[in-house]
Structure formats: C-alpha cells, structure tokens
Design a protein around this motif. Structure first.
Motif, PDB file in Angstrom:
ATOM      1  N   LYS A   9      21.898  40.441  53.500  1.00 32.94           N
ATOM      2  CA  LYS A   9      22.685  41.410  54.252  1.00 32.94           C
ATOM      3  C   LYS A   9      24.146  41.381  53.818  1.00 32.94           C
ATOM      4  N   SER A  10      24.701  40.185  53.653  1.00 33.55           N
ATOM      5  CA  SER A  10      26.093  40.051  53.228  1.00 33.55           C
ATOM      6  C   SER A  10      26.283  40.593  51.821  1.00 33.55           C
ATOM      7  N   THR A  11      25.301  40.316  50.945  1.00 32.69           N
ATOM      8  CA  THR A  11      25.381  40.798  49.563  1.00 32.69           C
ATOM      9  C   THR A  11      25.405  42.320  49.525  1.00 32.69           C
ATOM     10  N   GLN A  12      24.550  42.944  50.318  1.00 38.16           N
ATOM     11  CA  GLN A  12      24.481  44.409  50.349  1.00 38.16           C
ATOM     12  C   GLN A  12      25.813  45.014  50.787  1.00 38.16           C
ATOM     13  N   ARG A  13      26.413  44.436  51.826  1.00 39.77           N
ATOM     14  CA  ARG A  13      27.664  44.975  52.343  1.00 39.77           C
ATOM     15  C   ARG A  13      28.802  44.825  51.336  1.00 39.77           C
ATOM     16  N   ARG A  14      28.839  43.672  50.685  1.00 41.81           N
ATOM     17  CA  ARG A  14      29.968  43.398  49.797  1.00 41.81           C
ATOM     18  C   ARG A  14      29.831  44.085  48.445  1.00 41.81           C
ATOM     19  N   SER A  15      28.585  44.409  48.056  1.00 41.57           N
ATOM     20  CA  SER A  15      28.362  45.003  46.741  1.00 41.57           C
ATOM     21  C   SER A  15      29.051  46.353  46.593  1.00 41.57           C
ATOM     22  N   ILE A  16      29.135  47.095  47.679  1.00 45.72           N
ATOM     23  CA  ILE A  16      29.781  48.421  47.619  1.00 45.72           C
ATOM     24  C   ILE A  16      31.241  48.266  47.188  1.00 45.72           C
ATOM     25  N   TRP A  17      31.938  47.339  47.857  1.00 39.53           N
ATOM     26  CA  TRP A  17      33.353  47.135  47.541  1.00 39.53           C
ATOM     27  C   TRP A  17      33.527  46.553  46.133  1.00 39.53           C
ATOM     28  N   LEU A  18      32.638  45.615  45.777  1.00 40.76           N
ATOM     29  CA  LEU A  18      32.724  45.029  44.441  1.00 40.76           C
ATOM     30  C   LEU A  18      32.451  46.081  43.374  1.00 40.76           C
ATOM     31  N   GLY A  19      31.525  46.999  43.661  1.00 42.74           N
ATOM     32  CA  GLY A  19      31.252  48.086  42.721  1.00 42.74           C
ATOM     33  C   GLY A  19      32.455  48.977  42.498  1.00 42.74           C
ATOM     34  N   LEU A  20      33.166  49.289  43.584  1.00 42.41           N
ATOM     35  CA  LEU A  20      34.385  50.089  43.456  1.00 42.41           C
ATOM     36  C   LEU A  20      35.432  49.361  42.622  1.00 42.41           C
ATOM     37  N   ASN A  21      35.530  48.053  42.812  1.00 37.45           N
ATOM     38  CA  ASN A  21      36.505  47.278  42.050  1.00 37.45           C
ATOM     39  C   ASN A  21      36.132  47.183  40.576  1.00 37.45           C
ATOM     40  N   VAL A  22      34.823  47.118  40.295  1.00 38.71           N
ATOM     41  CA  VAL A  22      34.385  47.123  38.895  1.00 38.71           C
ATOM     42  C   VAL A  22      34.798  48.431  38.226  1.00 38.71           C
ATOM     43  N   GLY A  23      34.580  49.537  38.952  1.00 39.31           N
ATOM     44  CA  GLY A  23      34.992  50.836  38.414  1.00 39.31           C
ATOM     45  C   GLY A  23      36.479  50.886  38.131  1.00 39.31           C
ATOM     46  N   ALA A  24      37.281  50.349  39.069  1.00 39.02           N
ATOM     47  CA  ALA A  24      38.727  50.325  38.882  1.00 39.02           C
ATOM     48  C   ALA A  24      39.122  49.452  37.696  1.00 39.02           C
ATOM     49  N   ALA A  25      38.437  48.293  37.553  1.00 38.71           N
ATOM     50  CA  ALA A  25      38.745  47.388  36.441  1.00 38.71           C
ATOM     51  C   ALA A  25      38.390  48.017  35.098  1.00 38.71           C
ATOM     52  N   LEU A  26      37.253  48.729  35.072  1.00 37.62           N
ATOM     53  CA  LEU A  26      36.861  49.407  33.826  1.00 37.62           C
ATOM     54  C   LEU A  26      37.846  50.508  33.462  1.00 37.62           C
ATOM     55  N   LEU A  27      38.384  51.175  34.476  1.00 31.67           N
ATOM     56  CA  LEU A  27      39.381  52.214  34.222  1.00 31.67           C
ATOM     57  C   LEU A  27      40.624  51.605  33.585  1.00 31.67           C
ATOM     58  N   ALA A  28      41.069  50.454  34.119  1.00 37.83           N
ATOM     59  CA  ALA A  28      42.235  49.774  33.543  1.00 37.83           C
ATOM     60  C   ALA A  28      41.916  49.261  32.144  1.00 37.83           C
ATOM     61  N   ALA A  29      40.679  48.766  31.938  1.00 37.27           N
ATOM     62  CA  ALA A  29      40.294  48.248  30.623  1.00 37.27           C
ATOM     63  C   ALA A  29      40.260  49.361  29.578  1.00 37.27           C
ATOM     64  N   SER A  30      39.906  50.566  30.030  1.00 33.31           N
ATOM     65  CA  SER A  30      39.860  51.692  29.082  1.00 33.31           C
ATOM     66  C   SER A  30      41.244  52.010  28.530  1.00 33.31           C
ATOM     67  N   VAL A  31      42.279  51.722  29.331  1.00 34.12           N
ATOM     68  CA  VAL A  31      43.646  51.931  28.833  1.00 34.12           C
ATOM     69  C   VAL A  31      43.931  50.945  27.701  1.00 34.12           C
ATOM     70  N   SER A  32      43.539  49.680  27.884  1.00 30.96           N
ATOM     71  CA  SER A  32      43.731  48.677  26.826  1.00 30.96           C
ATOM     72  C   SER A  32      42.972  49.081  25.559  1.00 30.96           C
ATOM     73  N   ASN A  33      41.777  49.655  25.762  1.00 33.75           N
ATOM     74  CA  ASN A  33      40.964  50.045  24.621  1.00 33.75           C
ATOM     75  C   ASN A  33      41.627  51.137  23.789  1.00 33.75           C
ATOM     76  N   MET A  34      42.453  51.972  24.433  1.00 34.20           N
ATOM     77  CA  MET A  34      43.161  53.030  23.716  1.00 34.20           C
ATOM     78  C   MET A  34      44.162  52.468  22.707  1.00 34.20           C
ATOM     79  N   PHE A  35      44.596  51.226  22.959  1.00 32.58           N
ATOM     80  CA  PHE A  35      45.607  50.623  22.089  1.00 32.58           C
ATOM     81  C   PHE A  35      45.036  49.419  21.350  1.00 32.58           C
ATOM     82  N   GLU A  36      43.778  49.528  20.956  1.00 35.48           N
ATOM     83  CA  GLU A  36      43.099  48.428  20.283  1.00 35.48           C
ATOM     84  C   GLU A  36      43.791  48.030  18.980  1.00 35.48           C
ATOM     85  N   ASP A  37      44.333  49.006  18.253  1.00 38.93           N
ATOM     86  CA  ASP A  37      44.951  48.718  16.956  1.00 38.93           C
ATOM     87  C   ASP A  37      46.162  47.806  17.102  1.00 38.93           C
ATOM     88  N   ILE A  38      47.062  48.141  18.045  1.00 39.07           N
ATOM     89  CA  ILE A  38      48.272  47.333  18.215  1.00 39.07           C
ATOM     90  C   ILE A  38      47.918  45.941  18.726  1.00 39.07           C
TER      91      ILE A  38
END
Length: 452
Positions: free
Chosen positions: A283-312
């Motif tokens: 039950k606790s896992t189910q409740r917390r997974s929603i918030w963790l999923g949103l945070n994963v999405g946010a982290a991937l969005l920030a990581a995509s910015v780093s990926n844009m500057f892979e060369d530097i």
C-alpha cells in the motif's frame, strides 16, 4: 532529538501492552486499555502494527469506541470501521457531536456508509446527513449544533433558572447566543456577564451585538485565522441569511492547525496527511510511486538539458565537476522563497493586492544573492582552476539562476493557488525542476559560448 515525556510514556505503554499480548494476558491488556483516556488508546493503536490492531480493538470497552474513533487518523479509523458490523458503528457514534460525526463517517466508502446509516435512528440519520451536507474542510463541517440560544426579551433570572434546570452545558461553553424568532443571530452573552448581572436585567441590555460570526461555507484555514485574530474560545456559525447553525470551539481549531502543519510537512514529500506509518508495504509503495514517478520525469527533463551539451562536457572535465553547483544553489534559494510565500498564503498575508510588490521584492533579493554568490564562486573557481573564463561562466550562470529561482519561488505557488492546487504539494518539485533546468542550461550554454 530527545524524546518528550509523553513519547516516553507512550513507548513504555506500548511495550507493556505488546508484552502482555505476547504472553496471552488479555484480561490485563483490557484493564490497561480501560484505564487510559481515549486519546492515549488511539495513540497506542496508531503505534501498533496492523496485525496487533484488531486484537487491541476487540479488547477495548465498546463504550469507548466512539471517543477513540474521533481521535484516530483517517487511514486507521477507516480500516477499523470497515471491519466493524454496521450496528456496532451506529452504536459507537450515537450521541456524537455533529462535527465528529462528519469526521468519522465522511471518508467511508458509499456501501459501508449506507449500511451504517440504515442501522441508525431517524434522529441520528438526520444529524449525519446534515453534518455531511457541508464541504469537508468548511466551517459547516467543523461546527457543533449543540448550542444554547436566548431571546433578547427575557431576564437574566429566567435564563439562570433555565440553565439550572438543564443541568449540563455543552462542553467549552463560554457564550450563549441571542436570536430572534427566525433564529437570526442578534448577539451573544458571556457566562461571566450572566453571573454578575442583576436578576431583573434584560438580555438585550447585556448582549454584545458586535459579533463576527463565521459563514458555514468558509474554509477551515479561515476559521483558524478568525480564532487567532479575535482570540476566541468559541465562535457562532451562520448561514447566508445570518441564521444561527451552530458553533465552533477552540479544540476543533487546534486540530485544524495541527492537521495543516502535518499537511505541509507531508506534502513536501508527496505523502498523504493521514498516511499510516505502519501501513502494509504494498500500500505504501503504491502511494509513493506516483510522486516518485513525477520526480523521475522531472529528473529526466533536467538530464535532457545536459544531453544537449554533451560535446562541451566530453571536452572539459572541469565543467562536469562544477555543473552541479549552480542548480543546487538555485534549488535552495527557490525553496527558501517558496516556503516563505506558502506560509504567507496560509496566513492570509499574500493575495492579489500585494503579489506584485512581493514579486519585485523577491526579485531584488535574487539579484543581491546572485551578485554576492556569483562574485564569491567566480573568485574561488578562478583561483582553484587558474582560468578566469570558467569563473565568468559560473558567475553568469549563478546570477541568472538565483534571480530565476526567486521569481519561481513566488510565481509557482501563486499560480498553483489560482488553479486550486495545493502549493505545498507540487510547489517544491516544480521549483526544483525549474531551477535545475535553468541552472544547467545557463551554465552549459555560457560554457559552450566561451570555451568551445
């Protein structure tokens, strides 16, 4: 943090109860539970594992069930009620104040609620339906309908004789309310004034007409502010036509303040206010997974910015080492502003009339902080790495991100509030994601322009 005396006592009782249960000393456990007040029994239930709670509930005196249900957190209260027979629930809540009825039955599934309702008397059914007719977080849901009303054209002597015949006053009664024939609130009289006045004094002569009643539809946070502003013990609640419906007492307001504090703390982590500490793992896992999923999405969005500057990043190891500093500082600054603004909204300090001024002030704070920390970090990095270009890169990124963090800390909660989304729930994640993206983009973008 050292345990308080109450916490030590609770843990001591819990150990004693658990030891007695393990030893099969059920009669002893029953005696222990019977000797404790309802709040302490509720605390013991909340501090017990899910497997121990049904056993403890069976050992509790049924006469205490209603008082204990009022004190339990919502998750645990609902789980216990759903295991009870509807007739037992109806017996437990018999005579309960209307505000407590709304709490105990308000969150039950419809099927369970209807079963309980069918087991109740007509009078209690009416009280329940009336209590649940108001929004859960409104003054109407909080109020207690057990009030004493007076007419302005009776004497103090008549009132005192009535009170003596009545024999018992509603709990925490400090005011009696004066109404007309249509129950319209005209004023209030304190018990103190009744005692010291001459018996032949008319109620209209001693009533306080300048009363600031609460409207039934007002939000509970406004109720708490009302009590704080006027330093009240109780307050009348009226409908749109100023007819007296009931009253709210300070103990209910204390509950609201505590719940709001818990809500803010739990929401910052994406948890529900009433989440059971000892809930099953699934039950606790189910409740917390929603918030963790949103945070994963946010982290991937920030990581995509780093990926844009892979060369530097592949060319300069120094950039990779320093790139976390700017988003981290922006996140801290943004959440400082966010916390301040959420607190201001909760206290009623921040609204449309002063939001622009606050935005300007926080922007100025962002500029000052940006200049200070851009200068400090640029100096440190230039000396450390021996390259002033890198110092300029981190200075520009730091200044921009501190300014944007301050703006986001104001605009995010105000925007969420306009869309009726709790800023405490989503604000921190949104501000942190925003500052991460802006910080990385500014830092890596400036580095690309100056160093590549």
């Amino acid at each position: 943090m050292p345990e308080s005396l109450e916490q030590q006592q609770t843990h001591s009782r819990l150990r004693a109860v658990n030891d007695a249960l393990t030893s099969g000393m059920y009669v002893h456990v029953r005696q222990m539970l019977h000797s404790l007040p309802a709040f302490d029994v509720a605390l013991l239930l909340e501090s017990s594992t899910p497997s121990a709670r049904p056993v403890l509930w069976q050992l509790i005196d049924p006469d205490q069930h209603g008082d204990i249900l009022e004190e339990l957190s919502e998750d645990i209260k609902d789980s216990i009620i759903q295991e009870m027979d509807p007739e037992h629930v109806a017996a437990a809540i018999e005579g309960m104040d209307s505000d407590d009825l709304a709490y105990v039955l308000g969150s039950l599934p419809e099927s369970v609620y209807q079963q309980v309702l069918s087991s109740m008397s007509e009078q209690d059914k009416h009280r329940v339906e009336q209590a649940l007719s108001y929004d859960e977080e409104s003054a109407g849901a909080m109020m207690n309908t057990d009030v004493i009303t007076l007419r302005p054209d009776v004497s103090v002597d008549v009132v005192l004789r009535y009170l003596r015949l009545r024999g018992e006053l509603p709990e925490r009664t400090d005011m009696l309310y004066v109404v007309d024939g249509q129950d319209k609130l005209l004023g209030e009289v304190s018990l103190g004034d009744l005692i010291i006045c001459q018996p032949d004094t008319m109620i209209r002569e001693i009533q306080e007409s300048e009363v600031a009643p609460l409207k039934a539809e007002q939000h509970d946070s406004e109720v708490a502010q009302h009590f704080e502003r006027y330093e009240l013990i109780s307050a009348p609640v009226v409908d749109a036509n100023d007819r007296l419906l009931g009253r709210i007492t300070v103990d209910d307001v204390v509950d609201i303040i505590r719940e709001d504090a818990e809500h803010s703390m739990m929401s910052m982590a994406g948890l529900e206010d009433e989440e059971d500490t000892f809930a099953p793992a699934a039950k606790s896992t189910q409740r917390r997974s929603i918030w963790l999923g949103l945070n994963v999405g946010a982290a991937l969005l920030a990581a995509s910015v780093s990926n844009m500057f892979e060369d530097i990043l592949s060319q300069l190891a120094t950039i990779a080492i320093l790139m976390t500093i700017v988003p981290s500082m922006g996140g801290v600054a943004g959440n400082q502003t966010l916390t301040l603004v959420i607190r201001g909204i909760a206290l009623g300090h921040v609204g449309d009339s002063n939001a622009r001024w606050l935005l300007g002030k926080e922007a100025l704070v962002g500029v000052f902080n940006g200049l200070i920390w851009a200068t400090i970090l640029a100096s440190v990095v230039t000396v450390w790495k021996g390259d002033w270009h890198i110092g300029v890169v981190i200075a520009v990124a730091m200044f921009v991100n501190m300014l944007m963090a301050a703006l986001a800390g104001v605009l995010v909660p105000l925007t969420l509030k306009k869309f009726k989304i709790d800023p405490a729930l989503a604000g921190s994640m949104m501000v942190t994601t925003f500052t991460d993206i802006i910080g990385l983009f500014t830092f890596l973008g400036t580095a690309t322009l100056m160093l590549s």
